[in-house]
Design a protein around this motif. Structure first.
Motif, short mmCIF file in Angstrom:
data_model
loop_
_atom_site.label_atom_id
_atom_site.label_comp_id
_atom_site.label_asym_id
_atom_site.label_seq_id
_atom_site.Cartn_x
_atom_site.Cartn_y
_atom_site.Cartn_z
N PRO A 105 0.83 -1.21 0.00
CA PRO A 105 0.00 0.00 0.00
C PRO A 105 0.87 1.26 0.00
O PRO A 105 2.03 1.20 0.42
N THR A 106 0.31 2.37 -0.46
CA THR A 106 1.11 3.60 -0.55
C THR A 106 1.43 4.18 0.82
O THR A 106 2.50 4.74 1.03
N SER A 107 0.49 4.07 1.76
CA SER A 107 0.67 4.81 3.00
C SER A 107 -0.30 4.30 4.06
O SER A 107 -1.16 3.47 3.77
N GLY A 108 -0.15 4.83 5.26
CA GLY A 108 -1.06 4.46 6.33
C GLY A 108 -0.56 3.26 7.12
O GLY A 108 0.49 2.69 6.81
N MET A 109 -1.30 2.89 8.16
CA MET A 109 -0.87 1.77 8.99
C MET A 109 -1.78 0.57 8.82
O MET A 109 -1.40 -0.56 9.10
N PHE A 150 4.86 8.39 4.70
CA PHE A 150 4.01 7.21 4.67
C PHE A 150 2.76 7.35 5.52
O PHE A 150 2.07 6.37 5.77
N ALA A 151 2.47 8.56 5.98
CA ALA A 151 1.29 8.80 6.82
C ALA A 151 1.25 7.80 7.97
O ALA A 151 0.23 7.21 8.28
N ARG A 183 -8.97 10.13 5.69
CA ARG A 183 -7.57 9.81 6.01
C ARG A 183 -6.72 11.06 6.02
O ARG A 183 -6.99 12.03 5.30
N LYS A 223 -3.31 5.39 -7.03
CA LYS A 223 -3.43 3.94 -6.87
C LYS A 223 -4.85 3.52 -6.52
O LYS A 223 -5.19 2.35 -6.60
N ASP A 254 -6.10 3.99 -3.46
CA ASP A 254 -6.17 3.79 -2.01
C ASP A 254 -7.09 4.84 -1.37
O ASP A 254 -7.64 4.62 -0.30
#
Lengths: 327, 535
Positions: free
Chosen positions: A170-174, A274-275, B230, B244, B246
Motif C-alpha cells: 500500500p502507498t501509506s497508512g498503517m 508514509f502517513a 484519512r 493507486k 487507495d
C-alpha cells in the motif's frame, strides 16, 4: 559482574537522568517562548478569522495571560506528578495523545533497528571477509550511494516502484481503512503496511553500520590476539566468529545507541511520507500550531526514550565483552 | 407575512432532482448502495467540534455528521433540510422555521425546536468564530411547539439565510451538549448529529471512520456504507494514494495544483471544478495603507495594474481560477450582489499605466532604474504562494519597484500582519463565503480594523461612504436595493484599491471515477455526501 549490582546500577543511572531530563524540559520551554505567534492566533487563523474577544478568551483559557516564569513553574510542578497538561488544539490530555502515538513509532523504530543493524552488520562482515575483491567494492559503493540519498526521495521512489508500478504494498497508512481487518488479519495487514517505511528508514542506517562494521572487522583482524589464536591452531572460521566478530560489534552497538535520537528525527520524515501515525508527525504538527503543551510532552518523552536506549546499550556491552564492568 | 419558501414535498424528489445535475452530464444513473469512500483531508483536524472551530479540515469531517436547517444548491438558494419550510416577516425581524418531524439524532433521541434554540443561542452565537457575527442580531429563539422555531432579530439580517448549512451552523443535540463547558466538551470529538453518517472512531494521525446512519431521515440515503477520512501529511504521497485508488476524494487545495494536472491525465481520475460557489476564495495583495508608500492610492493602483492576472492563473494556479475584478467574487452574480462596473485593472497596457501613476505619485526612477524598495510577505499556505511571490517580484521590477520576499510560518505571519501591522504588502486570500456581510465586509469595512483579530481589515483602510452603504446593505431586505448598494461599494473600493484583487480560485476536487455524485453542492467537500455512490 554480579546480577545484584546490575539492579543497583540501573536504579543509580535512572536517578542520574532526572536532572538531565528536567534540564531538557527547561531549555525546551525557554526555546519555545522565543517563537513568535501563539496557539490562540493559530486557532483563529485556521478558523479564517475570529473576533478579538474570542482570541482573548482562548488566551485566558490556555493560561497564556500569566508571566512566563509562572507558566514554567506550573509546568514543572505538574510534570512531577506526570501530568503533562492538556492539548487545547487537539482537545485531549497530552499523555493520552502521546501514548496513542508512541507504539507506532516504537514499532517503526524497533523494526528499523533490527533490520538496519542485522543487515548492516552482515554486509560489513561480508565486505571485510571479501576485502579488496569486487564484492567488497560493490557493497561499499552501494552503501555510499544509499548513505548519500535523501530519505524523502528514497521513500517516494519506493512508493512509486513497489506500490504504484508493482502493486505489492500500500502507498501509506498503517492499516487498510476500507476492510478494517480484525485479529491476525490485522497483524498481517499492519506488517504489510510496515514494510516500505521500515525499509526507507533502515537504508540510511544500514549503510552507516555496514561501513563501520567493515572497518572495525579489518582493524580487529590485525590485532595481536588474532595472531595468537592462529598460533594456537584455531581455524580461520572460528577466529572470525568467536573472537573478531564479537569485538568488532562493540563500536557498532555504541553507534546504534547514539543514533536513537536521530532515528526519532528521521522518523519525522518517514512518518510524514508514509502517513505513519507516530510521534514524529505529531511533533511536526504541534510545532506549526504552537501547541506548546503537546510539543513539550513529546520532547520529554523523546528525552526519556533516548536515555533508556542508552542504558540498554551500556548493559548490552557487558554481554558482548565480559571484560567490561559497570558501576 | 411574505412566504419565502415552502417545500414540503417528498425529500426524494429534491435528492433526485439535484443528483441529475451532478456527474455524468445530467444523465440519470441508477445509484447503487454500499461501498466505502476514502476522503483525504489535509491537515488533520484539531477537533471535530465544527460549532467551535471553522478550520477547513474540521468542516470536511463534521459536515457529514451534523445537518443544518438548510441545504444549498449551486444557485446558492436555500433548500429544506432540518427546516421543512420557513417564513420571513415583512419587517425582516422575525423568521419562523417549521421543522421536519421524525428526525432522530444518532443516539436515537428526537430532534426538536429546543435543539435549534440551544444550538443558535447557547453555542453558535457564543463560541462559533463566525457565528458570533452571523447571529449577532438574533435576540431570542422561541419554541412555541417542538416543531416550530422562531428567530427574533434586533435588526433584519438577510445574510442569516445563507449561513444555515450543516457546515456553517450545525444543529447540535441539546441533551448531549447542554451539560458541561461547551468550549472543552467531551463530545466535541465524539459527535452526535442527525446527518447521514455516524461517528465511529478517530484514530489520531490516521483516520476518522464514519458509518452509514441507517435511520437517516432521507429515505434510502445515504448510498455509501462508510466514509473514512484519512490524513496524509506528504503532498506526493497524497497524489500517489489517489493514483493507486487507495483514496478516492481530495479537494480544497489538499492536492497541489501541479499534481492535479498530472492526475487529470490518468484514466481512473476525474477533476471537478464546481463547488467553490459558497466559499469564493479570492487571492489578493494586501497593502499597508497607513504606511508610505502604500498610503498613496496611486501606488496601490499602479501595483493593481502591474499584475498580469491571466498569467498568474495559467502558470501558478494551473488554470484553476478566473481574474478577480474587485472586493466581491463573481460567484455573487446570481444573487445580484456582484458588479463588474468598477475600475478595470486587468488591461493590456497595465505596465505603462502603472509607470505613469508612479511618476505622478512622486516616485521617479533613480539612476539604477528603481523607484523604491518594499518587502513582500508571502502568505504561508503552500507552494503556489511562493511562486506567486516570485512572479510579483518580477512584475514589480518592471515598474521600478524592488520587492524582496519573506516567507514565515502561519503563526508568525498572522502576528506580523494582523497584530503588529509590520508589513508593506502581503499576499493573502480571503473567503467571500455565502454572503458579502459574512465574507467581504471584514476586509474593507473600517469597523473591522481590529488589532489582534486575524483575517479582517489588515490594510486598515476605510471609507465613510462605503461603510455607510455596507451598514445599509446589512439590514436591507429588498434585493434590488441591496444590489445597488453593493454595486456602489465595489466601485468606491476598487477605485481606492486597498487591495489588489488577483484571482478567484476554483478549487479542483480530485475524484476516483468509480464514485459518483460526490460534489453536488456549492460547499464542496464541506457537504455531507448523502447522495454519493460507488459504481
Amino acid at each position: 559482574m554480579k546480577s545484584g549490582s546490575l539492579g543497583g546500577y540501573i536504579v543509580r543511572r535512572l536517578v542520574q537522568t532526572v536532572p538531565v531530563v528536567i534540564g531538557v524540559v527547561i531549555v525546551n520551554f525557554m526555546l519555545l517562548q522565543l517563537a513568535p505567534g501563539d496557539l490562540a492566533t493559530v486557532l483563529a487563523g485556521e478558523a479564517g478569522g475570529a473576533p478579538k474577544e474570542y482570541i482573548d478568551q482562548l488566551r485566558a483559557r490556555f493560561g497564556q495571560d500569566q508571566p512566563v516564569y509562572v507558566q514554567l513553574f506550573n509546568y514543572l510542578r505538574n510534570l512531577i506528578a506526570l501530568d503533562l497538561g492538556f492539548s487545547f488544539r487537539q482537545g485531549a490530555p497530552v499523555l493520552d495523545l502521546l501514548l496513542q502515538r508512541l507504539w507506532p513509532t516504537l514499532l517503526l523504530m524497533v523494526c528499523t533497528l533490527i533490520l538496519s543493524l542485522g543487515s548492516g552488520i552482515l554486509m560489513g562482515l561480508l565486505a571485510a571477509l571479501w576485502v579488496r575483491t569486487w564484492k567488497d567494492n560493490a557493497i561499499s559503493v552501494a552503501a555510499i550511494l544509499v548513505y548519500a540519498t535523501p530519505l524523502f526521495w528514497v521513500g517516494l521512489m519506493l512508493i512509486l516502484v513497489f506500490s504504484i508500478w508493482l502493486d505489492w504494498f500500500p502507498t501509506s497508512g498503517m492499516e487498510n481503512v476500507v476492510a478494517f481487518h480484525e485479529g491476525w488479519d490485522r497483524v498481517f495487514d499492519i506488517a504489510h503496511h510496515l514494510v516500505l517505511p521500515t525499509v526507507t528508514l533502515s537504508l540510511f542506517y544500514l549503510a552507516l553500520y555496514a561501513r563501520l562494521m567493515r572497518a572495525s572487522m579489518l582493524e580487529q583482524r590485525g590485532l595481536d590476539y588474532v595472531v595468537t589464536a592462529r598460533a594456537k591452531g584455531q581455524t580461520e572460521r572460528r577466529i572470525t566468529t568467536r573472537h573478531v566478530f564479537r569485538n568488532a560489534l562493540l563500536p557498532v552497538v555504541t553507534m546504534a545507541g547514539v543514533q536513537t535520537g536521530s532515528l526519532l528525527g528521521g522518523s519525522v520524515v518517514v512518518e510524514s511520507i508514509f502517513a505513519w501515525p507516530g510521534l514524529g508527525q505529531l511533533a511536526f504538527q504541534s510545532l506549526f500550531a504552537r501547541d506548546y503543551n503537546l510539543l513539550l510532552g513529546i520532547f520529554f518523552m523523546s528525552a526519556v526514550l533516548v536515555v533508556i536506549v542508552n542504558l540498554i546499550v551500556d548493559i548490552v556491552y557487558v554481554f558482548l565483552d565480559p571484560r567490561i564492568r559497570i558501576g | 407575512m411574505r412566504i419565502v419558501g415552502y417545500l414540503a414535498t417528498a425529500v426524494i424528489s429534491v435528492g433526485l432532482g439535484l443528483a441529475g445535475t451532478g456527474f455524468g452530464g445530467g444523465v440519470a444513473l441508477a445509484q447503487k448502495r454500499g461501498g466505502t469512500l476514502v476522503q483525504i483531508t489535509q491537515p488533520e483536524p484539531p477537533t471535530l467540534g465544527s460549532y467551535i472551530s471553522t478550520a477547513s479540515p474540521v468542516g470536511q469531517v463534521a459536515a457529514k455528521i451534523y445537518d443544518g436547517l438548510f441545504e444549498y444548491g449551486f444557485d446558492l438558494k436555500p433548500a429544506p433540510s432540518l427546516a421543512q419550510s420557513w417564513t420571513v416577516a415583512d419587517d425582516g425581524k422575525t423568521i419562523t422555521f417549521r421543522l421536519r418531524p421524525g428526525v432522530k439524532f444518532h443516539d436515537g433521541k428526537p430532534f426538536t425546536s429546543a435543539d435549534v434554540q440551544f444550538s443558535v443561542m447557547e453555542v453558535l452565537k457564543k463560541v462559533h468564530p463566525r457565528g458570533i457575527n452571523t447571529f449577532a442580531e438574533v435576540t431570542a429563539v422561541e419554541t412555541p411547539d417542538p416543531m416550530t422555531a422562531v428567530f427574533r432579530l434586533a435588526k433584519p439580517a438577510p445574510y442569516i439565510m445563507a449561513a444555515l448549512s450543516g457546515y456553517e451552523s450545525p444543529m447540535l443535540p441539546k441533551h448531549v451538549f447542554e451539560q458541561g463547558d461547551i468550549q472543552t466538551h467531551q463530545n466535541a470529538n465524539n459527535p452526535v448529529g442527525t446527518g447521514p453518517f455516524k461517528f465511529v472512531e478517530w484514530r489520531r494521525g490516521e483516520f476518522v471512520r464514519l458509518d452509514r446512519n441507517a435511520d437517516y431521515w432521507k429515505p434510502g440515503l445515504p448510498y455509501l456504507d462508510r466514509v473514512v477520512v484519512r490524513f496524509i501529511a506528504d503532498n506526493a504521497t497524497r497524489a500517489a494514494a489517489l493514483e493507486k485508488g487507495d483514496a478516492h476524494v481530495a479537494g480544497l487545495g489538499s492536492v497541489p495544483y501541479n499534481d492535479v494536472k498530472r492526475l487529470e491525465r490518468l484514466p481512473n481520475i476525474q477533476i471537478e471544478t464546481r463547488g467553490s460557489e459558497m466559499l469564493s476564495p479570492v487571492v489578493e495583495l494586501m497593502f499597508n495603507t497607513r504606511k508610505p508608500p502604500f498610503d498613496n492610492p496611486k501606488v496601490r493602483q499602479a501595483i493593481s495594474y502591474a499584475i498580469d492576472r491571466q498569467f498568474v492563473i495559467d502558470n501558478i494556479w494551473f488554470g484553476f481560477g478566473k481574474p478577480a475584478t474587485g472586493p466581491t467574487s463573481s460567484n455573487f452574480a446570481p444573487a445580484g450582489l456582484y458588479s463588474a462596473n468598477v475600475a478595470n485593472y486587468n488591461v493590456p497596457d497595465g505596465v505603462e499605466r502603472a509607470n505613469r501613476l508612479l511618476d505622478e505619485a512622486g516616485f521617479p526612477r533613480k539612476a539604477d532604474g528603481t523607484r523604491f524598495e518594499i518587502v513582500h510577505d508571502i502568505t504561508p499556505y503552500g507552494e503556489e504562494w511562493r511562486r506567486f511571490g516570485e512572479y510579483t517580484q518580477q512584475a514589480l521590477a518592471r515598474i521600478g519597484i524592488r520587492a524582496s520576499t519573506r516567507y514565515e510560518d502561519v503563526a508568525t505571519w498572522l502576528k506580523r500582519t494582523y497584530t503588529d501591522y509590520d508589513f508593506d504588502m502581503t499576499s493573502n486570500w480571503l473567503f467571500n463565503l455565502a454572503d458579502p456581510v459574512l465574507g467581504v465586509h471584514r476586509a474593507i469595512h473600517s469597523r473591522f480594523i481590529r488589532q489582534g483579530t486575524v483575517f479582517v481589515n489588515g490594510a486598515r483602510w476605510g471609507d465613510p461612504r462605503a461603510d455607510e452603504l455596507m451598514d445599509m446593505a446589512t439590514v436591507e431586505t429588498d434585493a434590488a436595493k441591496r444590489s445597488a448598494q453593493y454595486a456602489e461599494v465595489q466601485k468606491i473600493v476598487a477605485d481606492a484599491a486597498p487591495l489588489a484583487w488577483v484571482l478567484e480560485v476554483r478549487f479542483p476536487t480530485v475524484i476516483d471515477k468509480r464514485y459518483r455524485d460526490v460534489i453536488v453542492s456549492p460547499l464542496n467537500i464541506f457537504s455531507n455526501f448523502d447522495r454519493a455512490w460507488r459504481d
